[in-house]
Write an enzyme that holds these catalytic residues in place. Structure first.
Site, PDB file in Angstrom:
ATOM      1  N   SER A 146       0.788  -1.008  -0.073  1.00  0.00           N
ATOM      2  CA  SER A 146      -0.086   0.202   0.025  1.00  0.00           C
ATOM      3  C   SER A 146       0.965   1.168   0.045  1.00  0.00           C
ATOM      4  CB  SER A 146      -1.034  -0.052   1.384  1.00  0.00           C
ATOM      5  OG  SER A 146      -1.449   1.249   1.333  1.00  0.00           O
ATOM      6  N   TYR A 168      -2.007  -0.872  10.476  1.00  0.00           N
ATOM      7  CA  TYR A 168      -1.863  -1.213   9.118  1.00  0.00           C
ATOM      8  C   TYR A 168      -0.764  -0.691   8.314  1.00  0.00           C
ATOM      9  CZ  TYR A 168      -3.386  -1.838   4.196  1.00  0.00           C
ATOM     10  OH  TYR A 168      -3.502  -2.117   3.028  1.00  0.00           O
TER      11      TYR A 168
END
Length: 245
Positions: A146, A168
């Site tokens: 990401s 995350y």
């Protein structure tokens, strides 16, 4: 041994993973649909087959060692080798309002849970599949990361990187670091390994918030999964090119 190339995509029953499987299938790959949920997995396989993809289900929980071992044995029986591994399975972890994971109040157990899937799961699957990958003439490994993994972007006050995500985002930074270590270890071999950023994609993972479709999100991973020999390795890519670490 079959001459048809075989790919395994983890977390492939929906969203970006499904579209990666679909895209590779459209290019002629036989695709293993890795997923925990039997009903969703078999539905995805049926849908892919209806679209002309040579797909088969692979029961796979990346957090469970026996499940991963069983998946490798299934691929051994189905294909005898593996040409592409896409480590797509991942979790966000519990968030507060606005998707925030506040580091000052974060439960360490949440970090542990996220890392178990997003990092250790990738290690577990990759190492189990390596004997099969080594039998391929041109093995490729793609770790779905990401943009929030980029420390350069996170530290730049002029770049909007979204909310604070203290579980995350670091898990994906960790994944990127592991990807580099694999690339170093694979020096002198034919294995190429890279990290792919799909962008902000409208799936259930994001609450269907985001400007990109799952098909768009899958594009970079598909490109990296089909790199020619001598292509880049140990790098981090999005549609527009390399992302700074």
């Amino acid at each position: 041994m079959s001459e048809t190339k075989t790919a395994l995509v983890t977390g492939a029953n929906k969203g970006i993973g499904y579209e990666i499987a679909s895209g590779l299938g459209a290019l002629g790959y036989r695709v293993g649909v890795g997923a925990r949920d039997e009903h969703r997995r078999e539905n995805a396989v049926a849908k892919l087959r209806a679209a002309g993809v040579d797909a088969f289900g692979v029961p796979l929980d990346v957090t469970a060692g026996q499940s991963v071992t069983d998946a490798a044995e299934l691929l051994e029986r189905q294909a005898g080798r593996l040409d592409v591994l896409v480590n797509n399975a991942g979790i966000l972890g519990e968030t507060g309002p606005g998707w925030v994971q506040d580091p000052t109040t974060l439960d360490p157990g949440l970090v542990r849970t996220v890392v178990e899937t997003n990092v250790i799961g990738v290690l577990r699957v990759t190492n189990a599949m390596l004997p099969l990958l080594r039998r391929s003439a041109s093995p490729r490994i793609v770790n779905v990361s990401s943009a929030v993994a980029s420390l350069t972007r996170q530290a730049d006050p002029d770049i909007d990187v979204g909310p604070v995500m203290a579980a995350y985002a670091p898990s994906k930074t960790f994944l990127n670091a592991v990807t580099v270590q694999y690339a170093r270890q694979f020096t002198g071999t034919n294995i190429l390994i890279n990290a792919a950023c799909p962008g902000l994609v409208a799936t259930d993972f994001t609450g269907f918030h985001g400007p990109r479709t799952p098909e768009q999100g899958a594009a970079t991973a598909i490109r990296l999964a089909t790199l020619p020999d001598g292509g880049p390795t140990g790098s981090f890519f999005e549609d527009g090119g390399v992302i700074p670490w």
